[in-house]
Design an enzyme around this catalytic site. Structure first.
Site: not given
Length: 432
Positions: A18, A109, A133, A138, A140, A194, A205, A209, A306
């Site tokens: 990123v 997050k 955001e 990602g 969205i 992963e 994860d 979120k 991504g």
């Protein structure tokens, strides 16, 4: 813009998948960003663990540093982008950046879900922005609509597929009939999972979120520890086939609901009707389905992870906080005024799909139905499959609390006529 005007300087913490894309976009889109912000936006430095590590993009000479703490404390840094992840040193670096007068954009997050209030309070005290955001789904845009676009509405439910790895695995199980292990291995080979997939397949994860989504949707502080969590490692090919039998598909869902004036937040695999918009979300894509009183039903869909997609969300926040910085203002901070209670999972209501291996003898169905009735669980449908040693009952219930269903299953497992309760899965979503 006149020469000699203000220049905004950005420190980037992390240069992985990123961070490297953030650096690339800052350089490639410098002219457009300056026009959108109202001033040039320049890189002040990029903090990394190793200067000589291979990177996806070339960082200008002299900008790489291993001294992240020194970088965020510099007087000439106006904005800080944190994309290193984890709790520490990210938390300390963000707090230091705010204390030294920089606004912060983060994609973290895990940190926000564990200790968001500390960060929000520090931003409030410093009079600076904290935008995030990119922390959920990602590219969205979902957090900004919840925080701003729907600020005049009452959100009642958020239902989302917010982890691409698990969605890829479950989609493969649905489309090919493969088992969990085989589908996970394919996801790893293709780079969707992963080498250690625990955070994804066990739901950690998605739970982080879900906490962030619930906090924004319901104006209440919700942490990851408030979120009930189940992963997908125990989902079998038989579960997926059973879902197909009732016109449904299995998804790992993050669900946040308003129940009277309390909040329930959970992450678990569930069957949803194939007619529901989330059922058509394939492979590693994410989607969030929002229900509110005035707007009704809204769907947000796109790549949920991504480097480039997530960097897109980071840059969007960066433009906003840069504009605010130039104007001497700050955007919307934490909204936790409602202070609603978070319901324990036992009080959460949903429907259930229960598969039970039973003895094939007279009265079995009535005895099983009585167990459901004794705990206040109403049966919607029941069907019997197989004969003899292969006899199985498949029960789909009406809405009941998790505690009622758990008590029912415990009683079933103690019955002489029940060989095994082979599957218990929640059923979510109405036929939208």
């Amino acid at each position: 813009m006149s020469e000699g005007g203000p220049v905004l300087r950005v420190a980037v913490l992390g240069c992985g998948s990123v961070g490297s894309q953030v650096v690339r976009l800052l350089q490639e889109q410098a002219e457009d960003l300056a026009a959108r912000v109202g001033a040039p936006v320049e890189l002040a430095g990029v903090a990394v663990r190793r200067i000589d590590a291979p990177r996806e993009v070339e960082v200008p000479p002299g900008l790489l540093t291993t001294d992240a703490a020194g970088l965020v404390a510099r007087d000439d840094v106006d904005l800080v982008v944190e994309v290193i992840g984890g709790i520490e040193p990210a938390r300390s670096l963000i707090l230091s950046a705010l204390e030294h007068g920089a606004s912060v954009v983060t994609a973290n997050k895990a940190l926000l879900a564990e200790d968001g209030p500390t960060l929000f309070e520090a931003a409030e005290k410093a009079g600076r922005d904290l935008y995030y955001e990119a922390a959920v789904a990602g590219a969205i845009p979902i957090l900004r609509p919840l925080r701003e676009s729907l600020a005049g509405d009452r959100v009642t439910r958020v239902l989302g597929i917010v982890n691409g790895t698990t969605n890829f695995i479950l989609d493969k199980m649905d489309s090919t009939g493969a088992g969990f292990t085989e589908s996970l291995e394919e996801a790893q080979e293709l780079g969707y999972a992963e080498a250690d997939p625990t955070a994804d397949v066990e739901g950690f994860d998605a739970a982080a979120k879900a906490a962030i989504l619930a906090s924004l949707a319901f104006h209440t502080r919700v942490t990851a520890s408030d979120v009930y969590r189940e992963g997908i490692a125990d989902v079998t090919a038989a579960d997926v086939a059973s879902a197909a039998d009732i016109g449904s598909v299995v998804k790992l869902l993050a669900i946040a609901e308003l129940n009277d004036d309390a909040v329930s937040v959970r992450v678990h695999p569930a069957m949803i009707p194939r007619s529901h918009p989330l059922a058509s979300v394939r492979e590693a894509y994410n989607a969030v389905f929002v229900e509110s009183q005035a707007a009704g039903q809204l769907m947000f869909y796109g790549p949920g992870a991504g480097g480039a997609p997530t960097a897109s969300a980071v840059l969007g926040d960066l433009v906003t906080v840069a504009r605010n910085h130039l104007a001497g203002s700050r955007g919307v901070g934490e909204s936790a005024y409602a202070q609603r209670a978070v319901l324990p999972m036992g009080e959460t209501r949903t429907r259930y799909h229960v598969a039970i291996d039973v003895d094939d003898r007279a009265g079995v169905l009535a005895t099983v139905a009585m167990a459901f009735s004794e705990h206040g669980v109403s049966i919607q449908t029941v069907r019997q499959e197989g004969r003899g040693a292969d006899a199985q009952l498949v029960v789909v219930s009406h809405e009941a609390t998790d505690a009622q269903l758990s008590a029912t299953v415990e009683q079933l497992r103690g019955m002489e006529i029940v060989r095994e309760v082979t599957s218990v899965m929640r059923v979510e979503g109405r036929d939208e």
